[in-house]
Write a protein that holds these residues in place. Structure first.
Motif, mmCIF file in Angstrom:
data_model
loop_
_atom_site.group_PDB
_atom_site.id
_atom_site.type_symbol
_atom_site.label_atom_id
_atom_site.label_comp_id
_atom_site.label_asym_id
_atom_site.label_seq_id
_atom_site.Cartn_x
_atom_site.Cartn_y
_atom_site.Cartn_z
ATOM 1 N N TYR A 117 0.830 -1.215 0.000
ATOM 2 C CA TYR A 117 0.000 0.000 0.000
ATOM 3 C C TYR A 117 0.859 1.258 0.000
ATOM 4 O O TYR A 117 1.806 1.391 0.778
ATOM 5 C CB TYR A 117 -0.893 -0.029 1.248
ATOM 6 C CG TYR A 117 -2.041 0.943 1.254
ATOM 7 C CD1 TYR A 117 -3.259 0.611 0.687
ATOM 8 C CD2 TYR A 117 -1.917 2.192 1.859
ATOM 9 C CE1 TYR A 117 -4.329 1.491 0.710
ATOM 10 C CE2 TYR A 117 -2.981 3.079 1.891
ATOM 11 C CZ TYR A 117 -4.185 2.719 1.309
ATOM 12 O OH TYR A 117 -5.231 3.597 1.337
ATOM 13 N N ASP A 118 0.526 2.218 -0.864
ATOM 14 C CA ASP A 118 1.181 3.524 -0.898
ATOM 15 C C ASP A 118 0.356 4.484 -0.042
ATOM 16 O O ASP A 118 -0.621 5.065 -0.511
ATOM 17 C CB ASP A 118 1.288 4.025 -2.335
ATOM 18 C CG ASP A 118 2.095 5.314 -2.446
ATOM 19 O OD1 ASP A 118 2.328 5.965 -1.410
ATOM 20 O OD2 ASP A 118 2.481 5.684 -3.576
ATOM 21 N N TYR A 119 0.763 4.652 1.203
ATOM 22 C CA TYR A 119 -0.033 5.444 2.140
ATOM 23 C C TYR A 119 -0.099 6.917 1.758
ATOM 24 O O TYR A 119 -1.094 7.587 2.048
ATOM 25 C CB TYR A 119 0.537 5.304 3.561
ATOM 26 C CG TYR A 119 0.285 3.963 4.194
ATOM 27 C CD1 TYR A 119 -0.854 3.740 4.959
ATOM 28 C CD2 TYR A 119 1.167 2.911 4.025
ATOM 29 C CE1 TYR A 119 -1.105 2.517 5.556
ATOM 30 C CE2 TYR A 119 0.935 1.676 4.609
ATOM 31 C CZ TYR A 119 -0.199 1.481 5.366
ATOM 32 O OH TYR A 119 -0.436 0.259 5.939
ATOM 33 N N ARG A 120 0.928 7.447 1.137
ATOM 34 C CA ARG A 120 0.923 8.873 0.791
ATOM 35 C C ARG A 120 0.041 9.149 -0.421
ATOM 36 O O ARG A 120 -0.488 10.252 -0.562
ATOM 37 C CB ARG A 120 2.347 9.356 0.545
ATOM 38 C CG ARG A 120 3.196 9.384 1.806
ATOM 39 C CD ARG A 120 4.542 10.018 1.570
ATOM 40 N NE ARG A 120 5.331 9.285 0.586
ATOM 41 C CZ ARG A 120 6.521 9.666 0.141
ATOM 42 N NH1 ARG A 120 7.053 10.788 0.578
ATOM 43 N NH2 ARG A 120 7.178 8.939 -0.731
ATOM 44 N N ALA A 121 -0.119 8.166 -1.285
ATOM 45 C CA ALA A 121 -0.975 8.350 -2.457
ATOM 46 C C ALA A 121 -2.451 8.139 -2.110
ATOM 47 O O ALA A 121 -3.328 8.772 -2.691
ATOM 48 C CB ALA A 121 -0.556 7.401 -3.576
ATOM 49 N N ARG A 122 -2.704 7.219 -1.181
ATOM 50 C CA ARG A 122 -4.089 6.911 -0.782
ATOM 51 C C ARG A 122 -4.146 6.894 0.734
ATOM 52 O O ARG A 122 -4.148 5.849 1.365
ATOM 53 C CB ARG A 122 -4.514 5.550 -1.353
ATOM 54 C CG ARG A 122 -4.578 5.499 -2.855
ATOM 55 C CD ARG A 122 -5.231 4.213 -3.319
ATOM 56 N NE ARG A 122 -4.354 3.060 -3.206
ATOM 57 C CZ ARG A 122 -4.723 1.816 -3.515
ATOM 58 N NH1 ARG A 122 -5.963 1.582 -3.909
ATOM 59 N NH2 ARG A 122 -3.876 0.823 -3.420
ATOM 60 N N ARG A 123 -4.197 8.080 1.308
ATOM 61 C CA ARG A 123 -4.114 8.189 2.762
ATOM 62 C C ARG A 123 -5.382 7.653 3.432
ATOM 63 O O ARG A 123 -6.482 8.153 3.171
ATOM 64 C CB ARG A 123 -3.880 9.651 3.170
ATOM 65 C CG ARG A 123 -2.527 10.192 2.706
ATOM 66 C CD ARG A 123 -2.321 11.635 3.113
ATOM 67 N NE ARG A 123 -1.060 12.145 2.585
ATOM 68 C CZ ARG A 123 0.109 12.044 3.199
ATOM 69 N NH1 ARG A 123 0.160 11.468 4.393
ATOM 70 N NH2 ARG A 123 1.217 12.527 2.655
ATOM 71 N N PRO A 124 -5.255 6.665 4.320
ATOM 72 C CA PRO A 124 -6.424 6.170 5.052
ATOM 73 C C PRO A 124 -6.987 7.267 5.953
ATOM 74 O O PRO A 124 -6.273 8.193 6.356
ATOM 75 C CB PRO A 124 -5.860 5.008 5.880
ATOM 76 C CG PRO A 124 -4.553 4.661 5.244
ATOM 77 C CD PRO A 124 -4.032 5.935 4.657
ATOM 78 N N LEU A 125 -8.251 7.156 6.268
ATOM 79 C CA LEU A 125 -8.904 8.150 7.111
ATOM 80 C C LEU A 125 -8.647 7.860 8.589
ATOM 81 O O LEU A 125 -8.605 6.708 9.022
ATOM 82 C CB LEU A 125 -10.413 8.145 6.854
ATOM 83 C CG LEU A 125 -10.843 8.533 5.433
ATOM 84 C CD1 LEU A 125 -12.356 8.454 5.307
ATOM 85 C CD2 LEU A 125 -10.343 9.925 5.067
ATOM 86 N N GLU B 202 -6.260 -2.165 -4.336
ATOM 87 C CA GLU B 202 -5.347 -2.754 -5.309
ATOM 88 C C GLU B 202 -3.910 -2.509 -4.857
ATOM 89 O O GLU B 202 -3.565 -1.387 -4.471
ATOM 90 C CB GLU B 202 -5.557 -2.129 -6.687
ATOM 91 C CG GLU B 202 -4.575 -2.629 -7.740
ATOM 92 C CD GLU B 202 -4.636 -1.847 -9.036
ATOM 93 O OE1 GLU B 202 -4.035 -2.291 -10.023
ATOM 94 O OE2 GLU B 202 -5.283 -0.768 -9.051
ATOM 95 N N PRO B 203 -3.050 -3.524 -4.875
ATOM 96 C CA PRO B 203 -1.651 -3.304 -4.470
ATOM 97 C C PRO B 203 -0.968 -2.242 -5.334
ATOM 98 O O PRO B 203 -1.116 -2.232 -6.559
ATOM 99 C CB PRO B 203 -1.007 -4.676 -4.684
ATOM 100 C CG PRO B 203 -2.134 -5.643 -4.545
ATOM 101 C CD PRO B 203 -3.327 -4.945 -5.131
ATOM 102 N N ASP B 204 -0.249 -1.356 -4.683
ATOM 103 C CA ASP B 204 0.537 -0.353 -5.391
ATOM 104 C C ASP B 204 1.925 -0.882 -5.751
ATOM 105 O O ASP B 204 2.550 -0.406 -6.694
ATOM 106 C CB ASP B 204 0.695 0.905 -4.524
ATOM 107 C CG ASP B 204 -0.636 1.582 -4.250
ATOM 108 O OD1 ASP B 204 -1.314 1.958 -5.220
ATOM 109 O OD2 ASP B 204 -0.999 1.715 -3.071
ATOM 110 N N PHE B 205 2.399 -1.869 -4.981
ATOM 111 C CA PHE B 205 3.746 -2.392 -5.156
ATOM 112 C C PHE B 205 3.713 -3.919 -5.207
ATOM 113 O O PHE B 205 2.722 -4.548 -4.838
ATOM 114 C CB PHE B 205 4.659 -1.959 -3.998
ATOM 115 C CG PHE B 205 4.600 -0.486 -3.676
ATOM 116 C CD1 PHE B 205 5.099 0.448 -4.567
ATOM 117 C CD2 PHE B 205 4.022 -0.029 -2.498
ATOM 118 C CE1 PHE B 205 5.048 1.804 -4.277
ATOM 119 C CE2 PHE B 205 3.960 1.319 -2.198
ATOM 120 C CZ PHE B 205 4.474 2.248 -3.097
ATOM 121 N N GLN B 206 4.820 -4.509 -5.663
ATOM 122 C CA GLN B 206 5.072 -5.946 -5.596
ATOM 123 C C GLN B 206 3.931 -6.786 -6.179
ATOM 124 O O GLN B 206 3.432 -7.719 -5.547
ATOM 125 C CB GLN B 206 5.350 -6.377 -4.144
ATOM 126 C CG GLN B 206 6.520 -5.646 -3.507
ATOM 127 C CD GLN B 206 6.956 -6.264 -2.197
ATOM 128 O OE1 GLN B 206 7.375 -7.409 -2.173
ATOM 129 N NE2 GLN B 206 6.848 -5.512 -1.105
#
Length: 298
Positions: free
Chosen positions: A59-67, A103-107
């Motif tokens: 997960y790319d936290y900076r691109a899709r910041r959880p609430l 959706e996975p951002d990495f790997q």
């Protein structure tokens, strides 16, 4: 691998019937939030988690910041992103597996490997993906669905075109491709969402995906509440168009759609009066709805 500690009473953790694995990821193939809404309808909220993915690795936290919720002087709650395979059952008790989450951002290759292990462990008969993409189509016409699969026999509906196109990939697309290379059956549906509704929840698109799932798998689902939401959403869209005098833009999209579905020989584009392209019409509609939302906010 994060298998649950508790085991089923079934020998070797096997499910009696060969289940279908339905994957509906929230990400690139998520126009109108159709896969996310569909996944919510497929989830009972009480299913058994069979496998949990290490979200921190994907997960790319900076691109899709959880609430996160702040209350007065402290943080009250955090919306943890989760990506899990859950054992669910339809209204008749028939089992299926649901893979839902971001959706996975990495790997991606690691993700595919983990899903493959789940498929092997639970003897999955078919991996079925749900996705949605924005297209220059009107909401007043039946939604188009592109069906695809790793074998021709798995494509259960006729697509309106057969041209070869190269498009940006997604984790779901790679998953289907790799599973085919590994000898597993995989298929999916992508519903075409009107451009101007791609950024809002569009229940109609989710219903189209779920209806396709039901037609293929014969799972029995309770979709009445979602159909009510669809009716409310469509009424709101129609009201916005009427209030903002968007009838001409809608008419252009309808003519474009009808011309395409009739085929090139009968296309309205062959007439002397040239129509604007679907992209041009969609941009106008997006601007139209953006103005509407701004007016409502003010």
């Amino acid at each position: 691998m994060k298998w649950p500690q508790r085991r089923n009473s079934d020998s070797d953790r096997r499910i009696e019937e060969r289940p279908v694995l339905i994957h509906a990821l929230d990400g690139f193939l998520g126009a109108g939030a159709a896969p996310r809404i569909a996944a919510a309808e497929l989830s009972s909220g009480e299913g058994e988690v069979l496998y949990g993915f290490d979200v921190d690795s994907y997960y790319d936290y900076r691109a899709r910041r959880p609430l996160i919720t702040f209350l007065g002087d402290h943080y009250e709650a955090y919306d943890d992103p989760t990506l899990e395979v859950v054992l669910e059952h339809d209204l008749d008790g028939n089992p299926f597996l649901l893979l839902a989450g971001p959706e996975p951002d990495f790997q991606w290759e690691r993700f595919v490997g983990e899903v493959h292990d789940v498929i092997e462990e639970f003897d999955v008969s078919l991996a079925l993906g749900l996705g949605s993409v924005p297209m220059g189509v009107p909401h007043t016409r039946p939604l188009m669905i592109t069906s695809h699969g790793t074998r021709p026999e798995l494509v259960d509906r006729k697509n309106l075109w057969s041209a070869q196109v190269t498009v940006p990939s997604s984790a779901q697309a790679l998953l289907e491709y790799r599973l085919g290379q590994m000898g597993h059956d995989a298929a999916g549906y992508v519903v075409h969402v009107p451009h101007y509704l791609a950024q809002i929840d569009y229940p109609t698109a989710a219903l189209a995906l779920l209806d396709a799932v039901v037609d293929r798998t014969h799972l029995r689902l309770d979709l009445e509440e979602l159909r009510l939401r669809q009716g409310t959403a469509m009424a709101e869209i129609e009201q916005q168009i009427a209030d903002q005098d968007g009838g001409e833009l809608l008419k252009g999209l309808e003519e474009q759609y009808d011309a395409f579905t009739r085929g090139a020989a009968e296309s309205l584009l062959a007439n002397d009066e040239e129509l604007p392209s679907g992209d041009e019409l969609a941009r106008q509609f997006e601007q139209f709805l953006a103005r509407t939302r701004k007016d409502e906010a003010d």
